[in-house]
Write a protein that holds these residues in place. Structure first.
Motif, PDB file in Angstrom:
ATOM      1  N   ASP A 157     -12.947  52.965  43.470  1.00  0.00           N
ATOM      2  CA  ASP A 157     -14.213  52.365  43.890  1.00  0.00           C
ATOM      3  C   ASP A 157     -15.244  53.492  43.888  1.00  0.00           C
ATOM      4  O   ASP A 157     -15.167  54.411  44.717  1.00  0.00           O
ATOM      5  CB  ASP A 157     -14.082  51.770  45.292  1.00  0.00           C
ATOM      6  N   PRO A 158     -16.226  53.481  42.968  1.00  0.00           N
ATOM      7  CA  PRO A 158     -17.152  54.609  42.838  1.00  0.00           C
ATOM      8  C   PRO A 158     -18.043  54.814  44.051  1.00  0.00           C
ATOM      9  O   PRO A 158     -18.616  55.897  44.208  1.00  0.00           O
ATOM     10  CB  PRO A 158     -17.977  54.243  41.598  1.00  0.00           C
ATOM     11  N   TYR A 185     -19.175  57.900  38.034  1.00  0.00           N
ATOM     12  CA  TYR A 185     -18.081  56.928  38.131  1.00  0.00           C
ATOM     13  C   TYR A 185     -18.600  55.497  38.231  1.00  0.00           C
ATOM     14  O   TYR A 185     -17.884  54.554  37.866  1.00  0.00           O
ATOM     15  CB  TYR A 185     -17.148  57.299  39.286  1.00  0.00           C
ATOM     16  N   HIS A 238     -11.489  53.879  32.287  1.00  0.00           N
ATOM     17  CA  HIS A 238     -11.188  53.408  33.640  1.00  0.00           C
ATOM     18  C   HIS A 238     -10.770  54.578  34.521  1.00  0.00           C
ATOM     19  O   HIS A 238     -10.197  55.559  34.037  1.00  0.00           O
ATOM     20  CB  HIS A 238     -10.080  52.358  33.609  1.00  0.00           C
ATOM     21  N   GLN A 259      -7.813  59.106  35.039  1.00  0.00           N
ATOM     22  CA  GLN A 259      -8.748  58.406  34.157  1.00  0.00           C
ATOM     23  C   GLN A 259      -8.038  58.068  32.850  1.00  0.00           C
ATOM     24  O   GLN A 259      -7.300  58.891  32.303  1.00  0.00           O
ATOM     25  CB  GLN A 259      -9.971  59.279  33.876  1.00  0.00           C
ATOM     26  N   ASP A 310     -17.374  52.675  35.610  1.00  0.00           N
ATOM     27  CA  ASP A 310     -16.876  51.381  36.084  1.00  0.00           C
ATOM     28  C   ASP A 310     -17.459  50.215  35.299  1.00  0.00           C
ATOM     29  O   ASP A 310     -16.950  49.095  35.379  1.00  0.00           O
ATOM     30  CB  ASP A 310     -17.208  51.239  37.575  1.00  0.00           C
ATOM     31  N   THR A 311     -18.532  50.453  34.534  1.00  0.00           N
ATOM     32  CA  THR A 311     -19.133  49.380  33.738  1.00  0.00           C
ATOM     33  C   THR A 311     -18.513  49.271  32.346  1.00  0.00           C
ATOM     34  O   THR A 311     -18.819  48.330  31.606  1.00  0.00           O
ATOM     35  CB  THR A 311     -20.647  49.605  33.568  1.00  0.00           C
ATOM     36  N   ARG A 347      -7.409  50.979  41.688  1.00  0.00           N
ATOM     37  CA  ARG A 347      -8.657  51.125  40.951  1.00  0.00           C
ATOM     38  C   ARG A 347      -9.639  51.924  41.790  1.00  0.00           C
ATOM     39  O   ARG A 347      -9.807  51.676  42.994  1.00  0.00           O
ATOM     40  CB  ARG A 347      -9.244  49.755  40.616  1.00  0.00           C
TER      41      ARG A 347
END
Length: 207
Positions: free
Chosen positions: A33-34, A67, A77, A92, A71-72, A31
């Motif tokens: 991480d922004p 990003y 994704h 993505q 992520d929200t 995943r």
């Protein structure tokens, strides 16, 4: 910042999917991480070779905000593809019915949309077949690990390299469509003439 990222930032992260490919090594899907990953991602998306990604000229802060917003969301994704501790691609995924592409074709149950950006070649260049390997990992992740039935991609019709890459992987070309402009407080996407293409699970993984 350097495009080469050592194993330390990724070693503690649980892989959402992992595949060991003969001759290439282990590829992990993590995943995104922004905050932690913004340096390497900004280095990719702001480069001239990533012009079709639509972020040329963006600052690192702007990329982090994009990003961070992504992520929200429950429908969109972002992931890193990591090979032997080095980040090699940005993946993505999105729900087509929650995206502008959903207005341009008949969405089927089990569809998932995908965008893929491969990292620029390093000093050693790109290994032959490497993009095909990453495409295979992508297909396995979304169609098998996530249990989806069909992948849809929408590269810019002028991005002939990306279109050819998807077709080599077994994607079937669909219509050329015009994706409408999106102008919202959190996101802006210009109008795009896109080549849709589709990959069904039974085609990618027969039997």
């Amino acid at each position: 910042m350097s495009d080469v990222t050592t194993a330390e930032p990724y070693a503690a992260r649980a892989a959402l999917h992992e595949r060991v490919v003969d001759g290439f090594g282990a590829v992990r899907v993590l995943r995104l991480d922004p905050v932690v990953d913004v340096g390497v991602v900004h280095g990719w998306v702001s480069g001239q070779e990533a012009g079709f990604w639509g972020m040329n000229g963006f600052t690192e802060q702007q990329v982090a905000e994009i990003y961070g917003h992504l992520d929200t969301l429950d429908t969109h994704h972002a992931y890193l593809l990591v090979k032997e501790g080095t980040a090699v691609g940005l993946l993505q995924t999105y729900e087509p019915e929650a995206d502008r592409v959903g207005d341009c074709y008949p969405v089927e149950p089990g569809d998932i949309g995908v965008h893929l950006l491969l990292a620029p070649a390093g000093a050693a260049g790109v290994s032959p077949g490497w993009s095909g390997v990453l495409m295979g990992v992508l297909a396995e992740f979304v169609l098998v690990r996530l249990g989806r039935r069909r992948v849809v991609v929408d590269p810019d019709v002028a991005n002939e390299k990306a279109v050819a890459r998807f077709l080599r992987q077994g994607f079937v070309p669909g219509p050329v469509v015009v994706l409408p402009e999106i102008d919202l407080p959190d996101v802006y996407l210009p109008e795009k003439r896109a080549q849709l293409a589709f990959l069904r699970r039974e085609v990618a993984f027969p039997g």
